[in-house]
Write an enzyme that holds these catalytic residues in place. Structure first.
Site, PDB file in Angstrom:
ATOM      1  N   ASN A  76      20.977 -61.660  -7.200  1.00  0.00           N
ATOM      2  CA  ASN A  76      20.466 -63.042  -7.156  1.00  0.00           C
ATOM      3  C   ASN A  76      19.671 -63.335  -8.427  1.00  0.00           C
ATOM      4  O   ASN A  76      19.553 -62.478  -9.307  1.00  0.00           O
ATOM      5  CB  ASN A  76      19.614 -63.249  -5.902  1.00  0.00           C
ATOM      6  CG  ASN A  76      18.471 -62.256  -5.854  1.00  0.00           C
ATOM      7  OD1 ASN A  76      17.587 -62.276  -6.701  1.00  0.00           O
ATOM      8  ND2 ASN A  76      18.482 -61.367  -4.875  1.00  0.00           N
ATOM      9  N   ASP A 115      20.368 -59.584   1.011  1.00  0.00           N
ATOM     10  CA  ASP A 115      20.426 -59.376   2.464  1.00  0.00           C
ATOM     11  C   ASP A 115      21.620 -58.513   2.865  1.00  0.00           C
ATOM     12  O   ASP A 115      21.581 -57.825   3.874  1.00  0.00           O
ATOM     13  CB  ASP A 115      20.495 -60.727   3.178  1.00  0.00           C
ATOM     14  CG  ASP A 115      19.159 -61.463   3.062  1.00  0.00           C
ATOM     15  OD1 ASP A 115      18.118 -60.802   3.156  1.00  0.00           O
ATOM     16  OD2 ASP A 115      19.164 -62.698   2.853  1.00  0.00           O
ATOM     17  N   LYS A 174      36.992 -48.983 -10.499  1.00  0.00           N
ATOM     18  CA  LYS A 174      37.030 -50.435 -10.678  1.00  0.00           C
ATOM     19  C   LYS A 174      38.218 -51.040  -9.911  1.00  0.00           C
ATOM     20  O   LYS A 174      39.337 -50.520 -10.017  1.00  0.00           O
ATOM     21  CB  LYS A 174      37.158 -50.761 -12.169  1.00  0.00           C
ATOM     22  CG  LYS A 174      37.079 -52.238 -12.445  1.00  0.00           C
ATOM     23  CD  LYS A 174      37.250 -52.552 -13.910  1.00  0.00           C
ATOM     24  CE  LYS A 174      37.421 -54.053 -14.060  1.00  0.00           C
ATOM     25  NZ  LYS A 174      38.026 -54.421 -15.322  1.00  0.00           N
ATOM     26  N   PRO A 222      18.722 -53.013   5.011  1.00  0.00           N
ATOM     27  CA  PRO A 222      17.492 -52.877   5.786  1.00  0.00           C
ATOM     28  C   PRO A 222      16.479 -53.930   5.332  1.00  0.00           C
ATOM     29  O   PRO A 222      16.463 -54.320   4.163  1.00  0.00           O
ATOM     30  CB  PRO A 222      17.003 -51.471   5.429  1.00  0.00           C
ATOM     31  CG  PRO A 222      17.653 -51.154   4.128  1.00  0.00           C
ATOM     32  CD  PRO A 222      18.967 -51.871   4.120  1.00  0.00           C
ATOM     33  N   ASP A 223      15.675 -54.409   6.250  1.00  0.00           N
ATOM     34  CA  ASP A 223      14.601 -55.338   5.890  1.00  0.00           C
ATOM     35  C   ASP A 223      13.369 -54.489   5.537  1.00  0.00           C
ATOM     36  O   ASP A 223      12.734 -53.901   6.416  1.00  0.00           O
ATOM     37  CB  ASP A 223      14.309 -56.281   7.065  1.00  0.00           C
ATOM     38  CG  ASP A 223      13.380 -57.414   6.637  1.00  0.00           C
ATOM     39  OD1 ASP A 223      12.403 -57.136   5.906  1.00  0.00           O
ATOM     40  OD2 ASP A 223      13.631 -58.559   7.020  1.00  0.00           O
ATOM     41  N   ILE A 224      13.078 -54.432   4.243  1.00  0.00           N
ATOM     42  CA  ILE A 224      12.019 -53.528   3.758  1.00  0.00           C
ATOM     43  C   ILE A 224      10.662 -53.967   4.293  1.00  0.00           C
ATOM     44  O   ILE A 224       9.892 -53.171   4.834  1.00  0.00           O
ATOM     45  CB  ILE A 224      12.027 -53.502   2.212  1.00  0.00           C
ATOM     46  CG1 ILE A 224      13.416 -53.099   1.717  1.00  0.00           C
ATOM     47  CG2 ILE A 224      10.961 -52.551   1.676  1.00  0.00           C
ATOM     48  CD1 ILE A 224      13.669 -53.361   0.267  1.00  0.00           C
ATOM     49  N   PHE A 256       6.910 -62.671   0.947  1.00  0.00           N
ATOM     50  CA  PHE A 256       7.210 -63.943   0.300  1.00  0.00           C
ATOM     51  C   PHE A 256       8.329 -64.600   1.095  1.00  0.00           C
ATOM     52  O   PHE A 256       9.110 -63.910   1.751  1.00  0.00           O
ATOM     53  CB  PHE A 256       7.645 -63.720  -1.154  1.00  0.00           C
ATOM     54  CG  PHE A 256       6.481 -63.714  -2.112  1.00  0.00           C
ATOM     55  CD1 PHE A 256       5.577 -62.664  -2.110  1.00  0.00           C
ATOM     56  CD2 PHE A 256       6.281 -64.774  -2.991  1.00  0.00           C
ATOM     57  CE1 PHE A 256       4.490 -62.667  -2.970  1.00  0.00           C
ATOM     58  CE2 PHE A 256       5.197 -64.788  -3.859  1.00  0.00           C
ATOM     59  CZ  PHE A 256       4.302 -63.728  -3.850  1.00  0.00           C
ATOM     60  N   LYS A 309       9.033 -66.614   9.751  1.00  0.00           N
ATOM     61  CA  LYS A 309       9.137 -65.283   9.121  1.00  0.00           C
ATOM     62  C   LYS A 309       7.886 -64.451   9.356  1.00  0.00           C
ATOM     63  O   LYS A 309       7.957 -63.238   9.509  1.00  0.00           O
ATOM     64  CB  LYS A 309       9.382 -65.424   7.615  1.00  0.00           C
ATOM     65  CG  LYS A 309      10.854 -65.510   7.278  1.00  0.00           C
ATOM     66  CD  LYS A 309      11.147 -65.687   5.823  1.00  0.00           C
ATOM     67  CE  LYS A 309      12.596 -66.160   5.689  1.00  0.00           C
ATOM     68  NZ  LYS A 309      12.941 -66.608   4.371  1.00  0.00           N
ATOM     69  N   LYS A 332       8.647 -60.901  10.855  1.00  0.00           N
ATOM     70  CA  LYS A 332       8.493 -59.713  10.011  1.00  0.00           C
ATOM     71  C   LYS A 332       7.259 -58.891  10.380  1.00  0.00           C
ATOM     72  O   LYS A 332       7.155 -57.742  10.004  1.00  0.00           O
ATOM     73  CB  LYS A 332       8.393 -60.128   8.544  1.00  0.00           C
ATOM     74  CG  LYS A 332       9.495 -61.053   8.085  1.00  0.00           C
ATOM     75  CD  LYS A 332      10.421 -60.366   7.128  1.00  0.00           C
ATOM     76  CE  LYS A 332      11.522 -61.313   6.681  1.00  0.00           C
ATOM     77  NZ  LYS A 332      12.505 -60.646   5.834  1.00  0.00           N
TER      78      LYS A 332
HETATM   79  N1  CTP Z   1      12.662 -58.849   2.384  1.00  0.00           N
HETATM   80  C1  CTP Z   1      12.738 -57.471   2.429  1.00  0.00           C
HETATM   81  N2  CTP Z   1      13.939 -56.888   2.699  1.00  0.00           N
HETATM   82  C2  CTP Z   1      15.035 -57.616   2.932  1.00  0.00           C
HETATM   83  C3  CTP Z   1      14.968 -59.036   2.885  1.00  0.00           C
HETATM   84  C4  CTP Z   1      13.756 -59.629   2.595  1.00  0.00           C
HETATM   85  O1  CTP Z   1      11.743 -56.791   2.218  1.00  0.00           O
HETATM   86  N3  CTP Z   1      16.172 -57.031   3.183  1.00  0.00           N
HETATM   87  C5  CTP Z   1      11.354 -59.463   2.138  1.00  0.00           C
HETATM   88  C6  CTP Z   1      11.246 -60.215   0.838  1.00  0.00           C
HETATM   89  O2  CTP Z   1      10.769 -59.358  -0.199  1.00  0.00           O
HETATM   90  C7  CTP Z   1      10.237 -61.281   1.188  1.00  0.00           C
HETATM   91  C8  CTP Z   1      10.500 -61.569   2.654  1.00  0.00           C
HETATM   92  O3  CTP Z   1      11.177 -60.421   3.135  1.00  0.00           O
HETATM   93  O4  CTP Z   1       8.906 -60.817   1.099  1.00  0.00           O
HETATM   94  C9  CTP Z   1      11.325 -62.768   2.951  1.00  0.00           C
HETATM   95  O5  CTP Z   1      12.485 -62.764   2.149  1.00  0.00           O
HETATM   96  P1  CTP Z   1      13.520 -63.949   2.244  1.00  0.00           P
HETATM   97  O6  CTP Z   1      14.684 -63.644   1.366  1.00  0.00           O
HETATM   98  O7  CTP Z   1      12.813 -65.258   2.046  1.00  0.00           O
HETATM   99  O8  CTP Z   1      13.895 -63.904   3.763  1.00  0.00           O
HETATM  100  P2  CTP Z   1      14.981 -63.132   4.566  1.00  0.00           P
HETATM  101  O9  CTP Z   1      14.318 -62.202   5.499  1.00  0.00           O
HETATM  102  O10 CTP Z   1      15.993 -62.535   3.655  1.00  0.00           O
HETATM  103  O11 CTP Z   1      15.592 -64.299   5.419  1.00  0.00           O
HETATM  104  P3  CTP Z   1      16.611 -65.468   4.977  1.00  0.00           P
HETATM  105  O12 CTP Z   1      17.362 -64.976   3.789  1.00  0.00           O
HETATM  106  O13 CTP Z   1      17.456 -65.654   6.181  1.00  0.00           O
HETATM  107  O14 CTP Z   1      15.760 -66.663   4.684  1.00  0.00           O
END
Ligand code: CTP
Length: 408
Positions: free
Chosen positions: A212, A280, A290, A307-309, A327, A341, A345
């Site tokens: 991104n 995500d 390749k 994984p959601d860190i 954030f 969120k 979270k």
């Molecule tokens: N984050 C994380 N790990 C992920 C996704 C997000 O640690 N896999 C953290 C980001 O660093 C940020 C927060 O979660 O602090 C929110 O990230 P954001 O991209 O806004 O939200 P998402 O949880 O990805 O939800 P969405 O994309 O559906 O808005």
């Protein structure tokens, strides 16, 4: 007002009518125990004399870049290295332009380019020169570079015009000098801060990836601000093209899974801030070679959720940092989504920002954020990412205090 006793101020005097005010500034600094070394530009010599300045400061006055005797006694590098602070007064439009562009064609501009010390400028010029877009552009650059500015004041000018352009009074410059020389409060001394920043990169094959637009600027600014408050800072960063902030331990990672592993290994921490724009999804299986066209038609990418860190660490038992900050990058219903969120979270604070393309937050130097917590929503005005970082770190340092008290 405390005093700059024992500190060395390198005063760089530019060529403007306000140069005469430096006599009083030198006197004020001397009476408060500072050592004042002086560099004059060629033009400054038209307004004040080296002899007067040498008598007032009790020091040799430096004027020429290519002076054999000066270079032997104290060269231009040593002049800026030996100073605690550089003060440019008056900072003329010309000197500001040189500083903003990194020019070094005389002793003053060379010393300014050669320094790693803090710099204060006291601009003074005609009101039209001050308001000119070139000067205002240079001023923005200098502020972005971390230069502190005092004045100019409004008033009647030597040229008979009225408006901003008068150099700040010596007492005001002295106050700014004292504030800059004051040792900064270090409320986060002895505290450990973990920060994630930048994008992650999820490989599709050896040459392609999912990522991104995150520049990492906000996360890096936070790391810098945390160091300034005395914290030990670990920055787990995806690929960005930013210099590593001084005093920060940077751990480079590529994927979300690498980022989670690095974060878990760096715990415990007192504060954790998740500023990274984590992808995500990743390709369920990354091709080893390749991917080539024409082999079985257009490939279909199967994605797997990363994984959601933030969530993992905020909800971990045992090693959960005392304060966990997330954030929220949103393009619509910013506060509503951020509030959701916060609960989802399990963090203490969400810093929500609108990343709609037209606002230029991704990659830009500004941010407009809303702080969302159990206490409610606080909206901050548009600020530089550096200012958002300082203000946020100061807020987090305050939030940590009850935890420290409770633990005692
Ligand atoms: N984050 C994380 N790990 C992920 C996704 C997000 O640690 N896999 C953290 C980001 O660093 C940020 C927060 O979660 O602090 C929110 O990230 P954001 O991209 O806004 O939200 P998402 O949880 O990805 O939800 P969405 O994309 O559906 O808005």
């Amino acid at each position: 007002m405390t005093s700059p006793t024992g500190k060395t101020v390198l005063l760089i005097i530019g060529g403007g009518i306000a140069a005469f005010k430096c006599h009083e500034l030198i006197r004020l600094l001397k009476t408060r125990g500072a050592l004042v070394r002086i560099i004059m530009t060629r033009a400054a010599e038209e307004f004040v004399t080296p002899l007067t300045l040498a008598s007032l400061s009790g020091e040799k006055v430096h004027t020429a870049l290519f002076s054999l005797t000066d270079e032997i006694e104290m060269g231009h590098i040593e002049l800026s290295r030996a100073a605690d602070l550089l003060v440019v007064a008056p900072a003329t439009a010309d000197l500001m332009a040189k500083m903003a562009h990194g020019l070094a064609d005389d002793l003053a501009s060379t010393a300014l380019l050669a320094t790693d010390k803090r710099v204060l400028i006291a601009p003074a010029m005609n009101v039209r020169m001050w308001n000119h877009q070139a000067t205002q552009r240079n001023l923005s650059t200098l502020k972005r570079d971390g230069i502190t500015v005092v004045g100019p004041n409004d008033g009647e000018m030597a040229c008979g015009e009225f408006g901003p352009g008068r150099m700040a009074e010596p007492s005001e410059i002295l106050a700014a000098i004292i504030a800059m020389l004051q040792p900064k409060a270090q409320p986060l001394a002895g505290k450990r801060v973990l920060i994630t920043a930048g994008p992650t990169r999820e490989p599709i094959d050896p040459v392609r990836y999912i990522s991104n637009h995150s520049s990492g600027k906000q996360g890096y600014a936070l790391a810098e601000a945390a160091v300034a408050l005395g914290a030990e800072v670990v920055l787990v960063s995806g690929p960005v093209s930013l210099p590593i902030p001084h005093g920060v331990q940077m751990l480079p990672v590529e994927t979300a899974r690498d980022m989670l592993k690095a974060c878990e290994e760096e715990l415990p921490a007192d504060i954790a801030i998740f500023a990274a724009a984590v992808a995500d999804w990743r390709a369920e299986t990354a091709a080893v070679e390749k991917m080539k066209k024409g082999k079985g038609g257009t490939p279909v990418l199967t994605l797997a959720e990363n994984p959601d860190i933030l969530r993992t660490i905020a909800r971990s038992s045992g090693k959960r940092p005392q304060i966990v900050v997330g954030f929220a990058a949103e393009t619509e219903h910013v506060v509503k989504h951020a509030t959701e969120k916060l609960a989802k979270k399990g963090c203490d604070l969400i810093v929500a920002n609108d990343v709609s393309a037209e606002l230029g937050v991704f990659g830009g130097d500004h941010n407009k954020v809303h702080l969302v917590s159990a206490q409610g929503v606080e909206s901050w005005p548009d600020m530089t990412k550096a200012d958002v970082a300082c203000k946020l770190m100061e807020r987090l340092a305050l939030m940590l205090v009850p935890h420290i008290r409770a633990a005692e």
